[in-house]
Scaffold this active site. Structure first.
Site, PDB file in Angstrom:
ATOM      1  N   HIS A   1       0.824  -1.222   0.000  1.00 57.96           N
ATOM      2  CA  HIS A   1       0.000   0.000   0.000  1.00 57.96           C
ATOM      3  C   HIS A   1       0.855   1.269   0.000  1.00 57.96           C
ATOM      4  CE1 HIS A   1       0.521  -0.263   4.398  1.00 57.96           C
ATOM      5  NE2 HIS A   1       0.322   1.032   4.384  1.00 57.96           N
TER       6      HIS A   1
ATOM      7  N   HIS B   1       7.779  -2.696   2.438  1.00 56.74           N
ATOM      8  CA  HIS B   1       7.643  -1.235   2.298  1.00 56.74           C
ATOM      9  C   HIS B   1       9.002  -0.532   2.143  1.00 56.74           C
ATOM     10  CE1 HIS B   1       3.651  -2.195   3.422  1.00 56.74           C
ATOM     11  NE2 HIS B   1       3.834  -2.210   4.721  1.00 56.74           N
TER      12      HIS B   1
ATOM     13  N   ASP C   1       8.157  -7.948   8.468  1.00 54.03           N
ATOM     14  CA  ASP C   1       6.879  -7.241   8.453  1.00 54.03           C
ATOM     15  C   ASP C   1       6.962  -5.912   7.689  1.00 54.03           C
ATOM     16  OD1 ASP C   1       4.135  -6.925   9.285  1.00 54.03           O
ATOM     17  OD2 ASP C   1       4.812  -5.399  10.711  1.00 54.03           O
TER      18      ASP C   1
END
Ligand code: NAD
Length: 494
Positions: free
Chosen positions: A180, A242, A237
């Site tokens: 995202h 990201h 994670d």
């Protein structure tokens, strides 16, 4: 890119699998409602919520309405919710049962005339059975496509298992892996800034840039996600996905086009150029931390192991000095860090330029810095040196000034209403509906990222490198500071 002629005249259906879950309620339903409000959804687009809970459409739609109001209530216009609710049907289906596909097919209707986008907002352990159900029911045929969320595995081997199971039903061009961060306005602006201007590109290399810092800081601890998090830790994670995606966008060569493969070909080259971190340099190039007792996010924190109730080797903080072995970046490290229970919630990138080769202003001339903030506000500013205004007996003095490149601030400055800050998922869901996968992560990117990260985790294991405790509410362990300060003249931009 999915062929638009294949999708063209068909009725679109968005199937949100996991429609009652946390991610759906906080992000996906509000994003869909905003897309609807802004006229991005076809009039006849239907949305099917699929989940294990047998709550019925009415109750489900009420919950969705509440979630949308909670997230974007201030931006809702009269009539939006009523129109949006009418699009939604909830179907209770358990992925463990064989009738999943047949029941969904019955709900969908004439599949030959549909263009179906599946969003699997469920645990990755369900991707395989759900893709099998979809395939058995014949719902996987083009132009239908699937969106999947992280985590895509916890190492290279497990990511291949997940990717293989999805690939059995959907070819790569119809598999949309979401990160995202790629939907955030400022991240999209990075591409515009780098490749829409001539002023940055000639400077964008190790001749001029001293180093790059990327920080993703969270104030919260692991909370209810402890079960999941203990298996993953900060490196899996946050860093594998990201942080490395941001590295790719900052470091990649100019693509020949904005098309999905041109862009992703360049990103994957960056990942493959990351220098391996091995047992020989893992202690200098990485830092692992785990939060202990302290005070963060306005609350006292007992510490990770107390919350877990047993000892743990999971890091809640990781910092890495990443080096890219190519002509552009040799000698310019990328310092990456992310962690939980840190003092502020922020995501920022600092491009630190080199000092002047010769200063005629003594030590007053500070090196330029490009500061890109993604959270809490989205903002880009460039620090430049100016003459301090006024007259002094000692002559010219310098003063640094931040040039704001923020579009939102530009609107506010003109007295105009700034555009609403969109949820990152809005852009990505719209792209997926349109069949454009440029801002989604390709399989070879995921696997190249895992290959590099696996090497680091393996080196931690072989050198018995345990996480060092840091008080909750501080910027990580001492080793996190040493990682950057070991290199002369460099410090984190805290
Ligand atoms: P959740 O546990 O809140 O929701 C899971 C959903 O899956 C529910 O709708 C549930 O009904 C459905 N489900 C569970 N088992 C099922 C079964 N056997 N058959 C059919 N449906 C079943 O999970 P979440 O937090 O919404 O996360 C969903 C996915 O998104 C996960 O892969 C998670 O890792 C990922 N993700 C979540 C977040 C977040 O902020 N929540 C952030 C990033 C990624």
């Amino acid at each position: 890119m999915v062929s638009s002629s294949a999708a063209g005249s068909r009725q679109q259906v968005f199937v949100l699998v996991g429609g009652t879950g946390d991610l759906a309620m906080r992000m996906l339903w509000p994003s869909l409602a905003m897309l609807d409000q802004d006229g991005f959804l076809a009039d006849n687009l239907r949305i099917i919520s699929v989940a294990r809970e047998d709550c019925g459409t009415e109750v489900c739609v009420d919950r969705i309405g509440n979630a949308v109001t909670k997230r974007v209530g201030e931006s809702l216009e009269p009539g939006t919710l009523a129109r949006f609710r009418k699009r939604i049907v909830h179907v209770a289906l358990d992925a463990a049962k064989d009738d999943w596909g047949a029941k969904l097919k019955a709900e969908l209707g004439d599949i030959e005339h549909l263009d179906v986008v599946f969003f699997l907002s469920v645990s990755p352990s369900l991707f395989k059975p759900i893709c099998e159900h979809i395939e058995r029911a014949g719902l996987n045929k083009a132009p239908n496509r699937v969106i999947i969320e992280k985590p895509i595995g916890r190492d290279l081997a497990s990511s291949k298992v997940i990717n293989d199971s999805v690939a059995h039903a959907f070819d790569e061009s119809r598999t949309f892996r979401i990160d995202h961060y790629l939907g955030k306005e400022t991240v999209q602006n990075l591409i515009a800034l780098r490749f829409g201007n001539v002023v940055f590109e000639p400077l964008w290399n190790s001749q001029t840039i001293d180093h790059v810092q990327i920080t993703i800081a969270e104030t919260v601890g692991v909370g209810e996600r402890l079960g999941y998090y203990d298996e993953y830790g900060a490196i899996r994670d946050m860093l594998q996905n990201h942080l490395l995606q941001l590295v790719c966008l900052l470091a990649m060569e100019p693509p020949s086009a904005l098309s999905s493969d041109a862009l992703r070909d360049e990103k994957v080259k960056v990942l493959r150029s990351l220098k391996a971190i091995t047992v020989d340099n893992v202690k200098d190039h990485t830092a692992r931390g785990q939060y202990g007792p302290g005070f963060a996010d306005g609350h006292p924190v007992a510490g990770y192991e107390v919350e877990k109730g047993s000892p743990s080797n999971t890091e809640t903080f990781v910092a890495i000095k990443a080096e890219i072995a190519n002509w552009r970046w040799a000698g310019t490290p990328f310092y990456l860090r992310t962690g939980k229970c840190l003092p502020s919630r922020s995501t920022e990138i600092v491009i630190q330029f080199k000092p002047l080769p010769h200063s005629i202003f003594g030590t007053e001339a500070k090196a330029n810095r490009l500061h890109i903030r993604l959270q809490p506000d989205e903002d880009i500013s460039l620090t430049v040196m100016n003459k301090a205004p006024g007259l002094t007996a000692e002559g010219t003095h310098l003063q640094s000034l931040d040039l704001s490149l923020s579009l939102i601030k530009a609107f506010e400055g003109n007295g105009e209403k700034a555009p609403r800050r969109r949820i990152a998922y809005e852009r990505l869901i719209l792209d997926a509906l349109q069949g454009n996968n440029a801002q989604f992560v390709r399989r070879d990117e995921v696997e190249a990222a895992w290959m590099w990260v696996d090497g680091i985790i393996d080196s931690w294991t072989k050198t018995s490198m345990k996480p060092q405790q840091y008080p909750a509410g501080t910027f990580g362990p001492v080793s996190g500071y040493r990682l950057i300060e070991r290199d002369e003249g460099r410090t984190w931009n805290d």
